[in-house]
Motif scaffolding. Structure first.
Motif, mmCIF file in Angstrom:
data_model
loop_
_atom_site.group_PDB
_atom_site.id
_atom_site.type_symbol
_atom_site.label_atom_id
_atom_site.label_comp_id
_atom_site.label_asym_id
_atom_site.label_seq_id
_atom_site.Cartn_x
_atom_site.Cartn_y
_atom_site.Cartn_z
ATOM 1 N N TYR A 123 5.922 12.400 7.481
ATOM 2 C CA TYR A 123 4.485 12.648 7.473
ATOM 3 C C TYR A 123 3.745 11.641 8.350
ATOM 4 O O TYR A 123 2.774 11.989 9.035
ATOM 5 N N ALA A 124 4.196 10.391 8.347
ATOM 6 C CA ALA A 124 3.561 9.389 9.209
ATOM 7 C C ALA A 124 3.756 9.744 10.679
ATOM 8 O O ALA A 124 2.841 9.591 11.496
ATOM 9 N N SER A 125 4.947 10.247 11.031
ATOM 10 C CA SER A 125 5.220 10.596 12.427
ATOM 11 C C SER A 125 4.367 11.769 12.895
ATOM 12 O O SER A 125 4.051 11.880 14.083
ATOM 13 N N ILE A 126 3.983 12.648 11.972
ATOM 14 C CA ILE A 126 3.133 13.790 12.312
ATOM 15 C C ILE A 126 1.693 13.343 12.549
ATOM 16 O O ILE A 126 0.944 13.972 13.291
ATOM 17 N N GLY A 127 1.318 12.234 11.907
ATOM 18 C CA GLY A 127 -0.055 11.752 12.033
ATOM 19 C C GLY A 127 -0.854 11.873 10.750
ATOM 20 O O GLY A 127 -2.076 11.660 10.750
ATOM 21 N N VAL A 128 -0.191 12.217 9.631
ATOM 22 C CA VAL A 128 -0.860 12.267 8.331
ATOM 23 C C VAL A 128 -1.223 10.835 7.937
ATOM 24 O O VAL A 128 -0.360 9.951 7.917
ATOM 25 N N LYS A 129 -2.489 10.594 7.627
ATOM 26 C CA LYS A 129 -2.940 9.218 7.415
ATOM 27 C C LYS A 129 -2.593 8.667 6.031
ATOM 28 O O LYS A 129 -2.442 7.452 5.867
ATOM 29 N N GLU A 130 -2.460 9.568 5.038
ATOM 30 C CA GLU A 130 -2.134 9.115 3.679
ATOM 31 C C GLU A 130 -1.164 10.093 3.031
ATOM 32 O O GLU A 130 -1.248 11.307 3.250
ATOM 33 N N TYR A 131 -0.303 9.537 2.211
ATOM 34 C CA TYR A 131 0.669 10.365 1.493
ATOM 35 C C TYR A 131 0.855 9.758 0.107
ATOM 36 O O TYR A 131 1.107 8.567 -0.035
ATOM 37 N N PHE A 132 0.718 10.609 -0.934
ATOM 38 C CA PHE A 132 0.831 10.147 -2.312
ATOM 39 C C PHE A 132 1.907 10.940 -3.050
ATOM 40 O O PHE A 132 2.043 12.150 -2.859
ATOM 41 N N LEU A 133 2.655 10.229 -3.899
ATOM 42 C CA LEU A 133 3.653 10.851 -4.771
ATOM 43 C C LEU A 133 3.279 10.518 -6.211
ATOM 44 O O LEU A 133 2.925 9.373 -6.529
ATOM 45 N N PHE A 134 3.374 11.523 -7.084
ATOM 46 C CA PHE A 134 3.061 11.313 -8.495
ATOM 47 C C PHE A 134 4.140 11.958 -9.341
ATOM 48 O O PHE A 134 4.594 13.061 -9.052
#
Length: 257
Positions: A123-134
């Protein structure tokens, strides 16, 4: 007689090169599904007055044109600066001309390892600025809520607060684990975003309180009417007594005889 033809709802056009499903069952456990429902509804309500913010759940996301294999189906997706909140069959980044700002995954028995060890870098490589796991079940992640921000194309873990919460600068929200849901706190106001059930209960209570106030006003008006009627009767009695006294004075004559 010709049958009326209904115009199709606005949405992403069907493209057989990019299927709308990943071929597997999207659901998981009740924990997983409830957490997703609470999250989506909370985000939709928070961004209800923002026409350029799109919220989706379990939508296939394509991130490389011409390569249908370059796809993921994040549990939750938020994209800003989109053109409309219309229904989409999938999210194709090159068509939307925007990368989702924030993605969510709900950890489950079958997905948590990929969610934790593979998707942050992707996701970081795509350019997504934030990623959350719950982890709504509390079985797979420690801590239950984990997050990453993208710095120079790499995922950097977010540091949780003492209560296990994380801040999403992209969404303007604090995410707080609460039972099977993520409680959303508006950073600007400091107020929690109520669930729809909570909002319905609040509206019911407000309606009940409004009904009680209306009943109190009705009772006060009724009591005021009764007092006014009593005053009117006393005034009538005083007027009648005054007329009686005047009549007596007239009968006695000018010398009081």
């Amino acid at each position: 007689m010709d049958k009326m033809r209904l115009a199709p709802l606005p949405g992403t056009q069907v493209d057989p090169r990019y299927p709308d499903s990943n071929g597997r069952f999207m659901g998981d456990t009740d924990y997983h599904n409830e957490a997703l429902i609470f999250l989506r509804q909370g985000l939709e309500d928070h961004f209800a007055d923002r026409p350029n913010v799109y919220v989706a759940m379990n939508l296939v996301m394509y991130y490389e044109e011409g390569n249908p294999k370059r796809r993921r189906d994040p549990d939750g997706l938020v994209a800003k600066k989109v053109v409309g909140k219309h229904r989409r069959r999938s999210f194709r980044i090159w068509e939307e001309k925007v990368v989702p700002c924030t993605l969510f995954e709900m950890a489950s028995k079958n997905t948590w390892r990929v969610d934790l060890y593979e998707k942050p870098a992707l996701y970081a490589s795509i350019g997504v600025k934030e990623y959350f796991l719950f982890d709504p079940e509390g079985c797979y992640l420690n801590p239950l809520l984990q997050g990453f921000k993208t710095v120079k194309g790499k995922p950097v873990p977010l540091r949780p607060a003492a209560d296990g919460s994380l801040v999403s600068k992209q969404l303007g929200l604090r995410l707080v684990p609460e039972d099977v849901m993520l409680r959303l706190i508006d950073l600007e106001t400091g107020q929690p975003i109520p669930t729809r059930a909570e909002r319905a209960e609040q509206e019911r209570q407000r309606a009940e309180e409004a009904g009680e106030r209306a009943e109190q006003e009705r009772q006060r008006a009724e009591e005021a009417g009764e007092r006014a009627e009593q005053e009117r009767r006393r005034a009538d009695e005083l007027e009648a007594e005054l007329r009686r006294l005047k009549d007596q004075l007239k009968k006695r004559g000018p010398n009081g005889e």
